[in-house]
Design an enzyme around this catalytic site. Structure first.
Site, mmCIF file in Angstrom:
data_model
loop_
_atom_site.group_PDB
_atom_site.id
_atom_site.type_symbol
_atom_site.label_atom_id
_atom_site.label_comp_id
_atom_site.label_asym_id
_atom_site.label_seq_id
_atom_site.Cartn_x
_atom_site.Cartn_y
_atom_site.Cartn_z
ATOM 1 N N ASN A 36 -0.767 15.443 -26.055
ATOM 2 C CA ASN A 36 -0.217 15.618 -27.404
ATOM 3 C C ASN A 36 1.181 16.232 -27.374
ATOM 4 O OD1 ASN A 36 -2.639 14.956 -29.323
ATOM 5 N ND2 ASN A 36 -3.467 16.149 -27.609
ATOM 6 N N GLU A 60 -3.117 21.054 -21.387
ATOM 7 C CA GLU A 60 -3.602 19.997 -22.286
ATOM 8 C C GLU A 60 -3.194 18.637 -21.767
ATOM 9 O OE1 GLU A 60 -2.113 17.531 -25.692
ATOM 10 O OE2 GLU A 60 -1.167 18.441 -23.965
ATOM 11 N N TRP A 61 -2.661 18.608 -20.548
ATOM 12 C CA TRP A 61 -2.364 17.404 -19.766
ATOM 13 C C TRP A 61 -1.250 16.536 -20.365
ATOM 14 C CZ3 TRP A 61 -7.971 16.582 -21.285
ATOM 15 C CH2 TRP A 61 -8.798 17.507 -20.631
ATOM 16 N N GLY A 62 -0.501 17.079 -21.317
ATOM 17 C CA GLY A 62 0.623 16.308 -21.857
ATOM 18 C C GLY A 62 0.237 15.263 -22.883
ATOM 19 N N ASP A 83 -3.957 15.738 -13.724
ATOM 20 C CA ASP A 83 -3.995 16.481 -12.450
ATOM 21 C C ASP A 83 -3.200 15.772 -11.353
ATOM 22 O OD1 ASP A 83 -5.792 17.794 -13.985
ATOM 23 O OD2 ASP A 83 -7.390 17.816 -12.501
ATOM 24 N N ASP A 106 -7.664 25.222 -20.501
ATOM 25 C CA ASP A 106 -7.837 23.779 -20.308
ATOM 26 C C ASP A 106 -8.207 23.091 -21.630
ATOM 27 O OD1 ASP A 106 -7.925 21.484 -18.769
ATOM 28 O OD2 ASP A 106 -9.247 22.331 -17.249
HETATM 29 C C1 GAL Z 1 -8.625 20.053 -15.217
HETATM 30 C C2 GAL Z 1 -7.283 20.729 -14.945
HETATM 31 C C3 GAL Z 1 -7.264 21.118 -13.494
HETATM 32 C C4 GAL Z 1 -8.410 22.072 -13.212
HETATM 33 C C5 GAL Z 1 -9.730 21.429 -13.630
HETATM 34 C C6 GAL Z 1 -10.886 22.432 -13.562
HETATM 35 O O1 GAL Z 1 -8.698 19.679 -16.549
HETATM 36 O O2 GAL Z 1 -6.246 19.848 -15.255
HETATM 37 O O3 GAL Z 1 -6.023 21.709 -13.155
HETATM 38 O O4 GAL Z 1 -8.180 23.274 -13.920
HETATM 39 O O5 GAL Z 1 -9.675 20.957 -14.956
HETATM 40 O O6 GAL Z 1 -12.085 21.864 -13.962
#
Ligand code: GAL
Length: 411
Positions: free
Chosen positions: A184, A180-182, A202, A147
């Site tokens: 960068n 890294e949620w996209g 998410d 993460d």
């Molecule tokens: C977020 C991630 C989720 C989950 C969560 C856990 O950053 O995108 O899929 O892993 O953290 O805290």
């Protein structure tokens, strides 16, 4: 001379360890993860039960392999800096749990964070990458999701490459999931670093509610995460996948139509199929969606092409995915809040759309008119199981927020 030789040796050895494991995740990874349903409320019994249910439900047989423990399993580091699992919730430890998962013929996945702390404020891997990788290898980990919380000031490609190198040095092949949620653009640098990368924030357990961060929508319900994938198809392929986040099928936030559409579209866009529901409370409908082998075969197709939208009439869309052996998957997607009727001309994939018996005059926002079917195909409708042919126009009704998913084979 000796110095030159030493530098050369160092460069060669760095080169040897600067790589990801090849020949794994050649099709999108399939499995189950704790986060969507259970968040931090996890323990070793839940994991064992999930492994049992993955087998007894028929999901293993349908292709699901990885049991992945997301955030909140870790509690501290020991005096030598090794990561410690929470003894209250995981008293038998990770090695025993991995052994149990492996004894079922499944694979074991785990979660950490590239920053100092995980998003659940547990110890992250920052500064401990090599130690953590060694520990994972010792436990028998097969999949790592890393993460991006508490990573201020860190450079994403460098941070993820550091863990890639640590995993490679520890010598146990591990699927590496970049989370890294996209932010960068991991699709631009992720291919040499990991096997999959999140392209958005998410997923939410609903159809279309956006999640805003800094006033900007970066993820949300199913269709919001879906829309973010358009245009990224060229970055995906065997061993390197775009990840629009895990499945919400079976979590109660979607209608049956929406669940079918979510799963079908994730199959079309070659998304990792990581279920996120309670496998021990799964109803027959949820199971029938998650284990549809024909839909899964589209997702797992050996060519590894990510499907994409070839027609976008706003609330009616057509997705296209080339498959191995000249086969094709087509998905007709109704985003309207009501049922529509379609008359699809197979030759050029143009269509007429009616709502409430009124013909809609739709103008396409995306129109890939270069994609035409040059041959006649026989068609299998994946959900209704009907067989059809492209010799005649397809005339079909699609309920609100639902799909028609089809596999076309040359006659
Ligand atoms: C977020 C991630 C989720 C989950 C969560 C856990 O950053 O995108 O899929 O892993 O953290 O805290």
């Amino acid at each position: 001379m000796r110095q030159l030789f030493a530098t050369l040796c160092l460069l060669i050895s760095l080169q040897c360890f600067s790589q990801k494991f090849e020949n794994i995740a050649l099709t999108p990874p399939m499995g189950w993860n704790t986060w969507n349903k259970f968040a931090c409320d996890i323990n070793e019994k839940l994991i064992r039960d999930a492994a049992d249910a993955l087998v007894s439900s028929g999901m293993q047989d349908a292709g699901y392999q990885y049991i992945i423990i997301d955030d909140c399993w870790q509690i501290s580091r020991d005096s030598l800096g090794f990561i410690v699992a929470d003894p209250k919730t995981f008293p038998s430890g990770m090695k025993a749990l991995a052994d149990y998962v492996h004894s079922k013929g499944l694979k074991f996945g785990i979660y950490s964070c590239a920053g100092r702390l995980t998003c659940g404020k547990r110890p992250g891997s920052r500064g401990y990458e090599y130690q953590d990788a060694l520990m994972y290898a010792k436990w028998g980990v097969d999949y790592l999701k890393l993460d991006w919380c508490s990573a201020d000031g860190q450079n994403p490609p460098e941070s993820y490459a550091l863990m890639r190198d640590a995993l490679f040095t520890a010598k146990r092949p591990i699927v590496f999931s970049i989370c890294e949620w996209g932010v960068n653009k991991p699709w631009e640098w992720g291919k040499d670093v990991g096997h999959l990368w999140r392209t958005c924030g998410d997923i939410l357990n609903n159809w279309n509610v956006p999640d805003a961060k800094d006033g900007k929508c970066w993820s949300g319900g199913v269709v919001i995460n879906l829309d973010i994938q358009q245009g990224l198809e060229k970055y995906a392929g065997p061993g390197h996948w775009n990840d629009p986040d895990m499945l919400e099928v079976g979590n109660g936030g979607l209608t049956q139509s929406e669940s079918r559409a979510h799963f079908s579209l994730w199959c079309m866009i070659a998304a990792p199929l990581i279920a996120g529901n309670d496998l021990n409370e799964m109803d027959a409908f949820t199971k029938s969606i998650l284990t549809n082998k024909e839909a899964i075969a589209i997702n797992q197709d050996a060519l590894g092409n990510q499907g994409f939208k070839i027609k976008d009439y706003g609330e009616f869309e057509i997705f296209y995915k080339p498959l191995a052996n000249g086969e094709i998957a087509i998905c007709l997607f109704n985003r309207y809040n009501e049922k529509i009727k379609i008359d699809l001309n197979w030759k050029d994939l143009t269509s007429k759309v009616w709502s409430n018996n009124k013909l809609l005059e739709l103008t396409a926002k995306i129109d890939r008119s270069d994609i035409k079917l040059k041959n006649e195909f026989s068609i299998v409708d994946i959900w209704s199981k009907k067989t059809l042919t492209t010799e005649k126009n397809l005339i079909v009704e699609i309920p609100a927020h639902d799909v028609v998913l089809m596999r076309l084979s040359r006659k």
